[in-house]
Design an enzyme around this catalytic site. Structure first.
Site, PDB file in Angstrom:
ATOM      1  N   PHE A   1       1.210  -1.800   0.265  1.00 28.51           N
ATOM      2  CA  PHE A   1       0.295   0.065   0.324  1.00 28.51           C
ATOM      3  C   PHE A   1       0.455   1.497  -0.301  1.00 28.51           C
ATOM      4  O   PHE A   1       1.671   1.171   1.239  1.00 28.51           O
ATOM      5  CB  PHE A   1      -0.683  -0.016   1.088  1.00 28.51           C
ATOM      6  CG  PHE A   1      -2.117   0.112   1.455  1.00 28.51           C
ATOM      7  CD1 PHE A   1      -3.550  -0.395   0.615  1.00 28.51           C
ATOM      8  CD2 PHE A   1      -2.181  -2.132   1.811  1.00 28.51           C
ATOM      9  CE1 PHE A   1      -4.090  -0.910   0.326  1.00 28.51           C
ATOM     10  CE2 PHE A   1      -3.070  -2.540   1.588  1.00 28.51           C
ATOM     11  CZ  PHE A   1      -3.898  -2.486   0.972  1.00 28.51           C
ATOM     12  N   ASP A   2       0.354   2.195  -0.575  1.00 23.38           N
ATOM     13  CA  ASP A   2       1.248   3.447  -0.739  1.00 23.38           C
ATOM     14  C   ASP A   2      -0.408   4.308   0.730  1.00 23.38           C
ATOM     15  O   ASP A   2      -1.481   3.464   1.342  1.00 23.38           O
ATOM     16  CB  ASP A   2       0.513   4.532  -1.836  1.00 23.38           C
ATOM     17  CG  ASP A   2       0.044   6.514  -1.448  1.00 23.38           C
ATOM     18  OD1 ASP A   2       1.424   6.642  -0.699  1.00 23.38           O
ATOM     19  OD2 ASP A   2      -1.001   6.205  -1.001  1.00 23.38           O
ATOM     20  N   CYS A   3       0.314   4.849   1.329  1.00 21.46           N
ATOM     21  CA  CYS A   3      -0.254   5.031   2.692  1.00 21.46           C
ATOM     22  C   CYS A   3      -1.609   6.326   2.400  1.00 21.46           C
ATOM     23  O   CYS A   3      -2.115   6.182   2.369  1.00 21.46           O
ATOM     24  CB  CYS A   3       0.666   5.405   3.869  1.00 21.46           C
ATOM     25  SG  CYS A   3      -0.609   5.980   5.736  1.00 21.46           S
TER      26      CYS A   3
END
Length: 240
Positions: free
Chosen positions: A11-13
């Site tokens: 994931f990108d956050c």
């Protein structure tokens, strides 16, 4: 290709799980209130994206909260507003206050039952710790720009992540990179041969907001408007 084909979600956050655009606009209010004309939300975000991307390229080893302090000063210069450095520093520290999207924590709890969950984020470790508390899940691995010494979309960040995941027995074919940003995430995911899932949080808005325009749009394998929609699609895939 099905959602159930993968072992890990990377994931990108910020922009995907944490509502960084709201966090930015709220954190910049002490500055934007001093500007002598109204600033639209997207005008603020697009200016932030320009200065953030430029600063990340110029000082790739600088911690994100410190880099944001410089971004704040650059925005003040662009908008013709004097600011004290302590005000800039306060904005950098505001990352810990940025809210999670309402569906993020519940979606992550569900997905944790089916995948390894991994973070690959343009953030520093201290700031991410506060965001992680909002997300209410134990990630299986966390890779930050502070760890790596560069910022996405640098290929170094993806190379680092892939090498570290290999030591955990997770190969490239096992990974679905899940992110909002075409510029920071889907472009490099394409270059590294990763399947990707676009969480299109800005589906009801024009432009790219707090991320730079990627130019030619990268390809992606799945698209959902929210994490809740991704969970619903996974449930449907399990049901056959």
């Amino acid at each position: 290709m099905k959602l159930t084909d993968f072992k890990a979600l990377t994931f990108d956050c910020y922009g995907t799980l944490i509502d960084w655009e709201t966090g930015m606009v709220d954190g910049l209010k002490p500055l934007t209130a001093k500007v002598g004309r109204p600033l639209g939300r997207d005008e603020i975000l697009e200016a932030h994206a320009r200065h953030e991307s430029s600063q990340q390229a110029q000082t790739p080893a600088r911690r994100y909260q410190e880099l944001l302090a410089t971004v704040y000063r650059r925005l003040a210069e662009e908008w013709g507003v004097p600011v004290e450095w302590q005000e800039c520093v306060a904005y950098g520290r505001s990352v810990r206050d940025w809210p999670a999207f309402p569906d993020s924590a519940e979606a992550l709890r569900y997905l944790k039952r089916h995948y390894k969950l991994v973070i690959l984020s343009n953030v520093d470790n201290e700031s991410f710790a506060a965001s992680n508390a909002r997300l209410q899940v134990a990630f299986d691995a966390i890779y930050t720009a502070e760890d790596i010494g560069s910022y996405k979309p640098s290929d170094r960040n993806f190379e680092y992540m892939l090498a570290k995941l290999q030591t955990l027995g997770i190969g490239k074919a096992d990974i679905l990179h899940t992110a909002e940003s075409m510029f920071h995430d889907h472009g490099p995911a394409n270059r590294h041969g990763l399947a990707s899932c676009w969480i299109f949080r800005r589906h009801d808005k024009q432009g790219f907001g707090a991320t730079m325009n990627p130019g030619d749009m990268p390809r992606f394998d799945f698209r959902f408007d929210s994490m809740a929609d991704m969970v619903a699609a996974h449930r449907a895939a399990l049901a056959g």
